[in-house]
Enzyme design. Structure first.
Site, PDB file in Angstrom:
ATOM      1  N   ALA A 139      13.367  67.457  45.705  1.00 13.71           N
ATOM      2  CA  ALA A 139      14.390  67.162  44.769  1.00 13.71           C
ATOM      3  C   ALA A 139      14.095  65.852  43.957  1.00 13.71           C
ATOM      4  O   ALA A 139      13.196  65.057  44.552  1.00 13.71           O
ATOM      5  CB  ALA A 139      15.783  66.773  45.388  1.00 13.71           C
ATOM      6  N   GLY A 197      13.548  70.021  48.936  1.00 15.12           N
ATOM      7  CA  GLY A 197      13.897  71.001  47.980  1.00 15.12           C
ATOM      8  C   GLY A 197      12.843  72.280  47.729  1.00 15.12           C
ATOM      9  O   GLY A 197      13.346  73.383  47.423  1.00 15.12           O
ATOM     10  N   GLU A 237      13.105  74.311  50.605  1.00 14.68           N
ATOM     11  CA  GLU A 237      14.339  74.898  50.716  1.00 14.68           C
ATOM     12  C   GLU A 237      14.418  76.234  49.575  1.00 14.68           C
ATOM     13  O   GLU A 237      14.951  77.342  49.607  1.00 14.68           O
ATOM     14  CB  GLU A 237      15.593  73.929  50.340  1.00 14.68           C
ATOM     15  N   GLU A 250      13.125  64.626  54.376  1.00 13.50           N
ATOM     16  CA  GLU A 250      14.358  63.868  53.672  1.00 13.50           C
ATOM     17  C   GLU A 250      14.836  62.762  54.695  1.00 13.50           C
ATOM     18  O   GLU A 250      15.072  61.849  54.089  1.00 13.50           O
ATOM     19  CB  GLU A 250      15.677  64.930  53.610  1.00 13.50           C
TER      20      GLU A 250
HETATM   21  C1  HXC Z   1      10.267  62.445  41.814  1.00 12.72           C
HETATM   22  C2  HXC Z   1       8.119  62.987  42.775  1.00 12.72           C
HETATM   23  C3  HXC Z   1       8.636  63.584  43.697  1.00 12.72           C
HETATM   24  C4  HXC Z   1       9.772  63.907  44.126  1.00 12.72           C
HETATM   25  C5  HXC Z   1       6.396  63.343  43.671  1.00 12.72           C
HETATM   26  N1  HXC Z   1       6.738  62.849  42.534  1.00 12.72           N
HETATM   27  N2  HXC Z   1       7.343  63.797  44.337  1.00 12.72           N
HETATM   28  N3  HXC Z   1       8.947  62.323  41.794  1.00 12.72           N
HETATM   29  N4  HXC Z   1      10.724  63.317  43.128  1.00 12.72           N
HETATM   30  N5  HXC Z   1      10.248  64.548  44.851  1.00 12.72           N
HETATM   31  C6  HXC Z   1       5.909  62.272  41.456  1.00 12.72           C
HETATM   32  C7  HXC Z   1       5.418  60.752  42.172  1.00 12.72           C
HETATM   33  O1  HXC Z   1       6.519  59.719  42.000  1.00 12.72           O
HETATM   34  C8  HXC Z   1       4.181  60.505  40.874  1.00 12.72           C
HETATM   35  O2  HXC Z   1       4.592  60.240  39.795  1.00 12.72           O
HETATM   36  C9  HXC Z   1       3.682  62.043  40.828  1.00 12.72           C
HETATM   37  O3  HXC Z   1       4.860  62.912  41.372  1.00 12.72           O
HETATM   38  C10 HXC Z   1       2.531  62.363  41.855  1.00 12.72           C
HETATM   39  O4  HXC Z   1       2.697  62.115  43.015  1.00 12.72           O
HETATM   40  P1  HXC Z   1       2.016  61.015  44.042  1.00 12.72           P
HETATM   41  O5  HXC Z   1       2.924  60.566  45.306  1.00 12.72           O
HETATM   42  O6  HXC Z   1       1.294  60.166  43.311  1.00 12.72           O
HETATM   43  O7  HXC Z   1       1.110  62.031  44.748  1.00 12.72           O
HETATM   44  P2  HXC Z   1       0.177  62.083  46.054  1.00 12.72           P
HETATM   45  O8  HXC Z   1       0.122  60.770  46.568  1.00 12.72           O
HETATM   46  O9  HXC Z   1      -0.733  63.147  46.003  1.00 12.72           O
HETATM   47  O10 HXC Z   1       1.382  62.574  47.253  1.00 12.72           O
HETATM   48  C11 HXC Z   1       1.968  63.935  47.126  1.00 12.72           C
HETATM   49  C12 HXC Z   1       3.242  63.886  47.887  1.00 12.72           C
HETATM   50  C13 HXC Z   1       4.209  62.801  47.654  1.00 12.72           C
HETATM   51  C14 HXC Z   1       2.676  63.721  49.400  1.00 12.72           C
HETATM   52  C15 HXC Z   1       3.952  65.243  47.913  1.00 12.72           C
HETATM   53  O11 HXC Z   1       4.416  62.733  46.148  1.00 12.72           O
HETATM   54  C16 HXC Z   1       5.357  62.810  48.382  1.00 12.72           C
HETATM   55  O12 HXC Z   1       5.794  62.536  49.383  1.00 12.72           O
HETATM   56  N6  HXC Z   1       6.421  62.979  47.475  1.00 12.72           N
HETATM   57  C17 HXC Z   1       7.979  63.141  48.037  1.00 12.72           C
HETATM   58  C18 HXC Z   1       8.088  64.185  48.832  1.00 12.72           C
HETATM   59  C19 HXC Z   1       9.564  64.138  49.272  1.00 12.72           C
HETATM   60  O13 HXC Z   1       9.979  63.186  49.868  1.00 12.72           O
HETATM   61  N7  HXC Z   1      10.525  65.408  49.094  1.00 12.72           N
HETATM   62  C20 HXC Z   1      11.587  65.360  49.170  1.00 12.72           C
HETATM   63  C21 HXC Z   1      12.792  64.699  48.267  1.00 12.72           C
HETATM   64  S1  HXC Z   1      14.353  64.875  49.067  1.00 12.72           S
HETATM   65  P3  HXC Z   1       3.857  59.271  39.080  1.00 12.72           P
HETATM   66  O14 HXC Z   1       4.827  59.003  37.906  1.00 12.72           O
HETATM   67  O15 HXC Z   1       3.714  57.871  39.993  1.00 12.72           O
HETATM   68  O16 HXC Z   1       2.578  59.728  38.586  1.00 12.72           O
HETATM   69  C22 HXC Z   1      14.971  66.260  48.625  1.00 12.72           C
HETATM   70  C23 HXC Z   1      16.162  66.625  49.200  1.00 12.72           C
HETATM   71  C24 HXC Z   1      16.959  67.899  48.583  1.00 12.72           C
HETATM   72  O17 HXC Z   1      13.995  67.098  48.313  1.00 12.72           O
HETATM   73  C25 HXC Z   1      18.402  67.664  48.795  1.00 12.72           C
HETATM   74  C26 HXC Z   1      19.117  66.936  47.599  1.00 12.72           C
HETATM   75  C27 HXC Z   1      20.565  67.289  47.694  1.00 12.72           C
END
Ligand code: HXC
Length: 261
Positions: A67, A112, A115, A135
């Protein structure tokens, strides 16, 4: 409907391909994207000629990295719950879709994203795919059905491991624990998806639809009731022209020509 955050294509007449298309943010799911996904799945569901839906993410790196954290960061409790419910509605649509949905996981499938893949009927992963429910690293629980679908798919112990540690697993481990059906080389992922969709499309359409329906509904029923549903569906299939054709074709040692009636 014109989509902004996703692509909905028909690579072949009865096969749909939904691509989450926000590669700059690794296809992160914001509210608009969730609504477009729900609308696209509904669109596919309305097409009586549809036989399968493939789901993937744009770009090399991610299926869906979760998400959209930038959208969620300032949520209060009510907004967060509403967002969770929005995602749950969108993902439930895959299970209610009459035809099978196949996730083609080309990279990160996190939060997400994992999911979304799990809401599909089966998952093909590229060798580069990574899965996880990270998460807890953000101080939240999974919110689009992850605690439930992961537990149903891989069992309670492994689901707790992934949900509580937030660790990422590679495609080979995902295959070993039963999260994915198959792992293929990245360059073969789309072709494998099309091959599976064509295989589904070659079967009796009514039988495939009823099979999905009973498998989905049966999970929430006790065994006796679920088997009764199966018997009812078996009866329905035996009222179709496709059943006559399928069995006749077997006895005549030729491929069946199904019409969906
Ligand atoms: C918003 C995101 C994102 C996310 C990545 N990006 N994941 N933006 N939401 N979930 C963006 C980064 O901010 C970055 O933007 C660009 O995508 C590239 O990501 P990087 O982090 O620079 O890439 P990298 O270093 O290769 O790392 C990849 C990654 C990391 C390991 C996937 O991005 C990461 O950990 N992302 C978050 C994963 C996560 O926590 N997912 C769960 C979310 S909570 P910029 O602008 O800097 O280029 C969830 C809850 C669902 O899903 C339920 C809700 C009710």
């Amino acid at each position: 409907m014109a989509y902004v955050n996703i692509l909905l294509e028909q690579p072949e007449p009865s096969i749909y391909l939904l691509t989450v298309n926000r590669p700059k943010s690794l296809n992160a799911l914001n509210a608009e994207t969730l609504d477009e996904i729900a609308a696209a799945v509904a669109e596919v569901g309305k097409d009586s000629g549809a036989r399968a839906l493939l789901v993937t993410g744009a770009g090399e790196k991610a299926f869906v990295a979760g998400a959209d954290i930038s959208q969620m960061q300032d949520f209060d409790s009510a907004q967060a719950q509403a967002f969770s419910e929005r995602g749950n509605r969108a993902f439930r649509a895959f299970e209610l879709l009459p035809v099978p949905a196949v996730a083609l996981v080309n990279g990160y499938a996190l939060g997400g994203g994992c999911e979304l893949a799990m809401a599909c009927d089966w998952i093909v992963a590229s060798e580069r795919a990574q899965f996880g429910q990270p998460e807890v690293n953000l101080g939240v629980v999974a919110g689009f059905g992850g605690t439930q679908r992961l537990t149903r798919l891989v069992g309670r112990a492994m689901a707790m491991d992934l949900l509580v540690t937030g660790r990422l697993i590679k495609a080979d481990e995902a295959l070993r624990i039963g999260l994915v059906n198959q792992v293929v080389a990245p360059e073969l992922l789309r072709d494998k998806g099309l091959e599976i969709a064509r295989m589904i499309a070659s079967k009796g359409p009514v039988a495939v639809r009823l099979t999905k329906q009973i498998v989905q509904r049966g999970q929430d029923l006790d065994l006796a009731n679920a088997c009764q549903q199966e018997a009812y569906a078996f009866g329905l299939t035996c009222a179709t022209a496709d059943q006559k054709e399928g069995m006749k074709a077997f006895l005549e040692k030729r491929p069946a020509r199904f019409t969906g009636r």
